[in-house]
Design a protein around this motif. Structure first.
Motif, PDB file in Angstrom:
ATOM      1  N   VAL A   1      36.490   6.279   6.964  1.00 46.07           N
ATOM      2  CA  VAL A   1      35.570   5.185   7.281  1.00 46.07           C
ATOM      3  C   VAL A   1      34.252   5.739   7.813  1.00 46.07           C
ATOM      4  CG1 VAL A   1      35.183   3.161   8.743  1.00 46.07           C
ATOM      5  CG2 VAL A   1      37.435   3.552   7.722  1.00 46.07           C
ATOM      6  N   ALA A   2      34.335   6.736   8.723  1.00 47.03           N
ATOM      7  CA  ALA A   2      33.126   7.311   9.306  1.00 47.03           C
ATOM      8  C   ALA A   2      32.245   7.950   8.235  1.00 47.03           C
ATOM      9  CB  ALA A   2      33.510   8.348  10.365  1.00 47.03           C
ATOM     10  N   GLU A   3      32.867   8.684   7.313  1.00 50.66           N
ATOM     11  CA  GLU A   3      32.092   9.331   6.251  1.00 50.66           C
ATOM     12  C   GLU A   3      31.449   8.303   5.313  1.00 50.66           C
ATOM     13  OE1 GLU A   3      34.971  13.287   6.212  1.00 50.66           O
ATOM     14  OE2 GLU A   3      34.944  11.944   4.481  1.00 50.66           O
ATOM     15  N   GLN A   4      32.172   7.197   5.070  1.00 52.20           N
ATOM     16  CA  GLN A   4      31.598   6.142   4.225  1.00 52.20           C
ATOM     17  C   GLN A   4      30.366   5.518   4.886  1.00 52.20           C
ATOM     18  OE1 GLN A   4      34.938   3.531   3.648  1.00 52.20           O
ATOM     19  NE2 GLN A   4      35.665   4.604   1.811  1.00 52.20           N
ATOM     20  N   ILE A   5      30.457   5.280   6.191  1.00 52.52           N
ATOM     21  CA  ILE A   5      29.316   4.714   6.915  1.00 52.52           C
ATOM     22  C   ILE A   5      28.142   5.690   6.882  1.00 52.52           C
ATOM     23  CG2 ILE A   5      28.485   4.013   9.198  1.00 52.52           C
ATOM     24  CD1 ILE A   5      31.292   2.963   9.771  1.00 52.52           C
ATOM     25  N   GLN A   6      28.422   6.957   7.180  1.00 51.78           N
ATOM     26  CA  GLN A   6      27.371   7.977   7.197  1.00 51.78           C
ATOM     27  C   GLN A   6      26.687   8.078   5.832  1.00 51.78           C
ATOM     28  OE1 GLN A   6      28.781  11.988   7.672  1.00 51.78           O
ATOM     29  NE2 GLN A   6      26.847  12.719   8.538  1.00 51.78           N
ATOM     30  N   SER A   7      27.480   8.082   4.767  1.00 54.73           N
ATOM     31  CA  SER A   7      26.931   8.204   3.419  1.00 54.73           C
ATOM     32  C   SER A   7      26.122   6.964   3.036  1.00 54.73           C
ATOM     33  CB  SER A   7      28.075   8.409   2.424  1.00 54.73           C
ATOM     34  OG  SER A   7      27.590   8.459   1.110  1.00 54.73           O
ATOM     35  N   ALA A   8      26.639   5.771   3.398  1.00 54.09           N
ATOM     36  CA  ALA A   8      25.950   4.530   3.043  1.00 54.09           C
ATOM     37  C   ALA A   8      24.584   4.431   3.706  1.00 54.09           C
ATOM     38  CB  ALA A   8      26.811   3.321   3.432  1.00 54.09           C
ATOM     39  N   ILE A   9      24.486   4.867   4.955  1.00 58.48           N
ATOM     40  CA  ILE A   9      23.197   4.825   5.656  1.00 58.48           C
ATOM     41  C   ILE A   9      22.219   5.806   5.009  1.00 58.48           C
ATOM     42  CG2 ILE A   9      22.043   5.140   7.878  1.00 58.48           C
ATOM     43  CD1 ILE A   9      23.935   2.675   7.569  1.00 58.48           C
ATOM     44  N   LYS A  10      22.712   6.992   4.614  1.00 56.19           N
ATOM     45  CA  LYS A  10      21.839   7.943   3.909  1.00 56.19           C
ATOM     46  C   LYS A  10      21.327   7.342   2.599  1.00 56.19           C
ATOM     47  CE  LYS A  10      23.220  12.579   5.359  1.00 56.19           C
ATOM     48  NZ  LYS A  10      23.804  13.838   4.921  1.00 56.19           N
ATOM     49  N   ASP A  11      22.223   6.639   1.908  1.00 54.12           N
ATOM     50  CA  ASP A  11      21.841   6.068   0.617  1.00 54.12           C
ATOM     51  C   ASP A  11      20.754   5.007   0.760  1.00 54.12           C
ATOM     52  OD1 ASP A  11      25.222   6.170  -0.800  1.00 54.12           O
ATOM     53  OD2 ASP A  11      23.624   7.703  -0.644  1.00 54.12           O
ATOM     54  N   LEU A  12      20.642   4.421   1.936  1.00 50.56           N
ATOM     55  CA  LEU A  12      19.568   3.442   2.154  1.00 50.56           C
ATOM     56  C   LEU A  12      18.191   4.097   2.021  1.00 50.56           C
ATOM     57  CD1 LEU A  12      20.891   1.396   5.225  1.00 50.56           C
ATOM     58  CD2 LEU A  12      20.795   0.666   2.846  1.00 50.56           C
ATOM     59  N   GLY A  13      18.136   5.388   2.388  1.00 55.02           N
ATOM     60  CA  GLY A  13      16.877   6.125   2.269  1.00 55.02           C
ATOM     61  C   GLY A  13      15.765   5.570   3.129  1.00 55.02           C
ATOM     62  N   ILE A  14      16.127   5.134   4.343  1.00 57.43           N
ATOM     63  CA  ILE A  14      15.101   4.597   5.253  1.00 57.43           C
ATOM     64  C   ILE A  14      14.212   5.751   5.708  1.00 57.43           C
ATOM     65  CG2 ILE A  14      14.688   3.365   7.408  1.00 57.43           C
ATOM     66  CD1 ILE A  14      17.503   2.179   7.111  1.00 57.43           C
ATOM     67  N   PRO A  15      12.913   5.728   5.442  1.00 57.24           N
ATOM     68  CA  PRO A  15      12.056   6.872   5.783  1.00 57.24           C
ATOM     69  C   PRO A  15      11.963   7.080   7.298  1.00 57.24           C
ATOM     70  CG  PRO A  15      10.972   5.379   4.241  1.00 57.24           C
ATOM     71  CD  PRO A  15      12.173   4.668   4.754  1.00 57.24           C
ATOM     72  N   ASN A  16      12.039   8.350   7.704  1.00 61.90           N
ATOM     73  CA  ASN A  16      11.790   8.725   9.105  1.00 61.90           C
ATOM     74  C   ASN A  16      11.134  10.101   9.089  1.00 61.90           C
ATOM     75  OD1 ASN A  16      11.646   9.078  11.819  1.00 61.90           O
ATOM     76  ND2 ASN A  16      13.852   9.145  12.179  1.00 61.90           N
ATOM     77  N   TYR A  17       9.813  10.108   8.906  1.00 62.83           N
ATOM     78  CA  TYR A  17       9.097  11.363   8.756  1.00 62.83           C
ATOM     79  C   TYR A  17       8.994  12.139  10.056  1.00 62.83           C
ATOM     80  CZ  TYR A  17       7.954   9.146   4.352  1.00 62.83           C
ATOM     81  OH  TYR A  17       8.045   8.532   3.144  1.00 62.83           O
ATOM     82  N   ARG A  18       9.575  11.569  11.139  1.00 65.04           N
ATOM     83  CA  ARG A  18       9.572  12.277  12.429  1.00 65.04           C
ATOM     84  C   ARG A  18      10.846  13.095  12.620  1.00 65.04           C
ATOM     85  NH1 ARG A  18       4.700  12.375  14.607  1.00 65.04           N
ATOM     86  NH2 ARG A  18       5.510  12.272  16.735  1.00 65.04           N
ATOM     87  N   SER A  19      11.760  13.066  11.639  1.00 64.88           N
ATOM     88  CA  SER A  19      13.002  13.841  11.735  1.00 64.88           C
ATOM     89  C   SER A  19      13.003  14.951  10.691  1.00 64.88           C
ATOM     90  CB  SER A  19      14.213  12.939  11.527  1.00 64.88           C
ATOM     91  OG  SER A  19      14.260  12.501  10.188  1.00 64.88           O
ATOM     92  N   GLU A  20      13.953  15.882  10.848  1.00 70.48           N
ATOM     93  CA  GLU A  20      13.998  17.031   9.938  1.00 70.48           C
ATOM     94  C   GLU A  20      14.253  16.606   8.489  1.00 70.48           C
ATOM     95  OE1 GLU A  20      15.719  18.208  13.951  1.00 70.48           O
ATOM     96  OE2 GLU A  20      15.908  16.577  12.528  1.00 70.48           O
ATOM     97  N   LYS A  21      15.114  15.605   8.288  1.00 74.21           N
ATOM     98  CA  LYS A  21      15.501  15.237   6.928  1.00 74.21           C
ATOM     99  C   LYS A  21      14.641  14.118   6.357  1.00 74.21           C
ATOM    100  CE  LYS A  21      20.098  17.045   7.499  1.00 74.21           C
ATOM    101  NZ  LYS A  21      21.517  16.931   7.195  1.00 74.21           N
TER     102      LYS A  21
END
Length: 612
Positions: A537-557
């Protein structure tokens, strides 16, 4: 393999440290020649920046703590006492008070809601209904506070305050203060004030911001408490009204269980005509609002030889202007012969229209209101009415008035009962919505911390009996403060909403719960779920949030990512849900330490410590 990796890292760090020590003098000389900062200067700057960030983080944790405590209660006294105490402690000031405006923009300090350091208790309490009417605030209807501005003074003797204002502050030995407005909805309710007595105070921006955030939360708590008080007051009124209406309804039902207005009217006129052997008996009803000048017969019993008076509209202005008040005082008209009674021509014409030669007129009352008239007519010839007949008519009229009043009250009560039922249904719906509101986070529309605590405690006790696994995932948004600073708080709120809704699509089992734990931190309760299931479940949540691709140019990724911590236990009687929360929180902290954007399980952490 793991042990070798750890030793290798430790050797590399030692080597780097030795090289840094040897190269430091050379680098410093080169830096001076080039006009660049030395290593010591850079280290000092790094130290200052670290301290600043730690202070900001501490203030954020503090505001979340205070907000959680404010939201934990709907009791105003508890809310204010908690707020002033926690604010005083976290700001390190000597007094925190709550001031409430009155309608004329004067005001007073509220009850015993202030908190004062013990050493300043002897200098009087602002919070014991102390009247403090500020003429400037009264004249300007709230002054700066109406525009949601704060007022910060480091030293009252250097702030250019008026003499009357200084004297007011000196009365309570106040040397410095910071104040923030409290709004309930759009209305200025009062002021949250922090005071320093012993010395001036250099208020930090973060401290003023903290005070402002607390005052805003106070306004929300006040609004919720007022709404609850209104609902409770309405419920009390409805309960009392319901009891009163039920008593009234039952009493009338017992007296006139099968009372019907039409049946009552027809039975009355029929029985009176039969008893008196007269030609016509009718019930005349005045039109409401006609001032007793208009009306019609609503029931009658008449011999076939004479005209029916039913549904004939009657207008008699003289009656409304001269005689209505007399009938309200129970006047009875007895006419043996209409032509020898001294009546006006207009009145005679009206009686002749209905072929009347003699009559008895008795008022019919509903309480103190003249409802209509009981009319006994003799049409064939004149008639000498006896005392017994008159007494009989009066008694019947009195009984009819009682029955009429009962009928009217019964109809009214039924109408009120139906309205009450609708109101109670509406109240229950409103109460359900209010209860749901208290359990749902206003921003993300998922369960809040309060419902999280209730649900976790309930599942813990259930799984103690069943001896099954209970897993908890704690996760928060990486670099969320930087995100907020860069994009603004409105964008930050939208980001949290997207994360909540995306995670909600993954946590689909009815037995599971996704909740907003506080700030940018969320929690997932997974009953009857072991370590492997929780990790999926945790990995699914983590992956789903990444897939949203919400920009955060203040972070490394450069996109929004999550750090997640997992803990799994089989609940035991001698343990508590708080231990599970602590384990998940520690796992989350370790995930942050290992570079963020990862998911760690608490038991794995324990093994790492042992192997290390």
């Amino acid at each position: 393999m793991l042990e070798y990796s750890v030793k290798q890292r430790m050797n590399n760090r030692k080597t780097q440290s030795i090289l840094a020590t040897l190269c430091r003098p050379i680098i410093n000389k080169i830096s001076k020649l080039l006009g660049l900062p030395t290593i010591e200067h850079l280290e000092y700057q790094l130290y200052q920046k670290t301290e600043q960030l730690e202070q900001i983080s501490a203030h954020q944790r503090a505001i979340y703590q205070v907000i959680s405590k404010i939201r934990a209660s709907l009791d105003l006294e508890t809310i204010f006492r908690t707020t002033t105490k926690e604010t005083c402690r976290l700001l390190g000031v000597e007094r925190v008070s709550v001031y409430r405006f009155s309608e004329d923009w004067g005001g007073q300090f509220v009850g015993d809601f202030e908190f004062t350091e013990p050493s300043w208790d002897n200098y009087g309490k602002l919070g014991k209904n102390t009247i403090w009417n500020d003429s400037y605030l009264q004249e300007h209807e709230g002054g700066r506070y109406i525009h949601n501005e704060t007022f910060v003074v480091e030293d009252i003797y250097k702030a250019g305050l008026s003499q009357c204002h200084l004297e007011m502050l000196e009365q309570f030995h106040i040397r410095a203060f910071a104040t923030a407005p409290i709004f309930v909805k759009q209305k200025l309710w009062g002021i949250l004030a922090a005071y320093q007595h012993s010395r001036p105070n250099n208020w930090q921006v973060s401290e003023v911001k903290f005070l402002t955030q607390v005052s805003a939360q106070l306004g929300i708590a006040l609004q919720q408490a007022e709404q609850l008080a209104e609902v409770e007051q309405k419920a009390k009124y409805l309960r009392e009204n319901s009891q009163q209406q039920t008593i009234l309804f039952n009493l009338i039902s017992e007296i006139r269980e099968s009372l019907d207005f039409d049946t009552l009217c027809q039975t009355t006129v029929k029985e009176i005509r039969k008893a008196l052997l007269c030609d016509r008996v009718g019930l005349f009803h005045f039109d409401p609002g006609s001032n007793y000048c208009f009306g019609e017969f609503v029931a009658e019993s008449v011999l076939p030889a004479y005209n029916s008076a039913l549904l004939h509209k009657v207008q008699d202005n003289c009656f409304g202007e001269q005689f209505a008040i007399q009938y309200q005082k129970e006047r009875i008209q007895v006419l043996d012969d209409i032509y020898n009674a001294g009546l006006k021509d207009c009145h005679l014409k009206l009686l002749e229209k209905f072929q009347i030669k003699a009559q008895i007129i008795v008022p019919l009352m509903i309480g103190s209101t003249l409802w209509g008239l009981l009319c006994i007519h003799q049409c064939e010839n004149t008639r000498k009415w006896t005392e017994n007949e008159i007494r009989f008519v009066k008694q019947l009229a009195a009984q009819f008035s009682v029955a009429l009043e009962h009928s009217h009250l019964l109809a009214q009560t039924r109408s009120q009962a139906e309205e009450l039922a609708k109101t109670l249904d509406a109240f229950q719906e409103a109460n359900y919505k209010l209860e749901n509101l208290a359990r749902v986070d206003g921003l993300t529309q998922i369960p809040n911390r309060r419902y999280f605590d209730e649900f976790l405690d309930l599942e813990w006790r259930r799984l103690v009996r069943e001896k099954q696994c209970l897993s908890l995932i704690m996760f928060d948004v990486d670099h969320f403060k930087l995100y907020n600073d860069f994009y603004g708080h409105q964008a930050g709120d939208q980001c949290l909403v997207k994360i909540a809704q995306t995670a909600k699509e993954i946590v689909k089992r009815p037995v599971d719960l996704l909740a907003r734990y506080g700030g940018e931190e969320f929690a997932v309760i997974l009953p009857n779920t072991d370590e492997n299931g929780a990790s999926v479940v945790a990995e699914q949540i983590q992956s789903a949030i990444k897939d949203l691709g919400i920009p955060n140019y203040r972070s490394e990724k450069q996109i929004v990512t999550l750090s997640l911590g997992i803990a799994t236990q089989i609940p035991l009687v001698d343990r508590t849900p708080q231990e599970l929360i602590l384990e998940a929180d520690q796992a989350l902290y370790q995930a942050k330490q290992q570079g963020r954007d990862c998911c760690l399980h608490f038991k794995i952490l324990e093994k790492d410590v042992v192997n290390g």
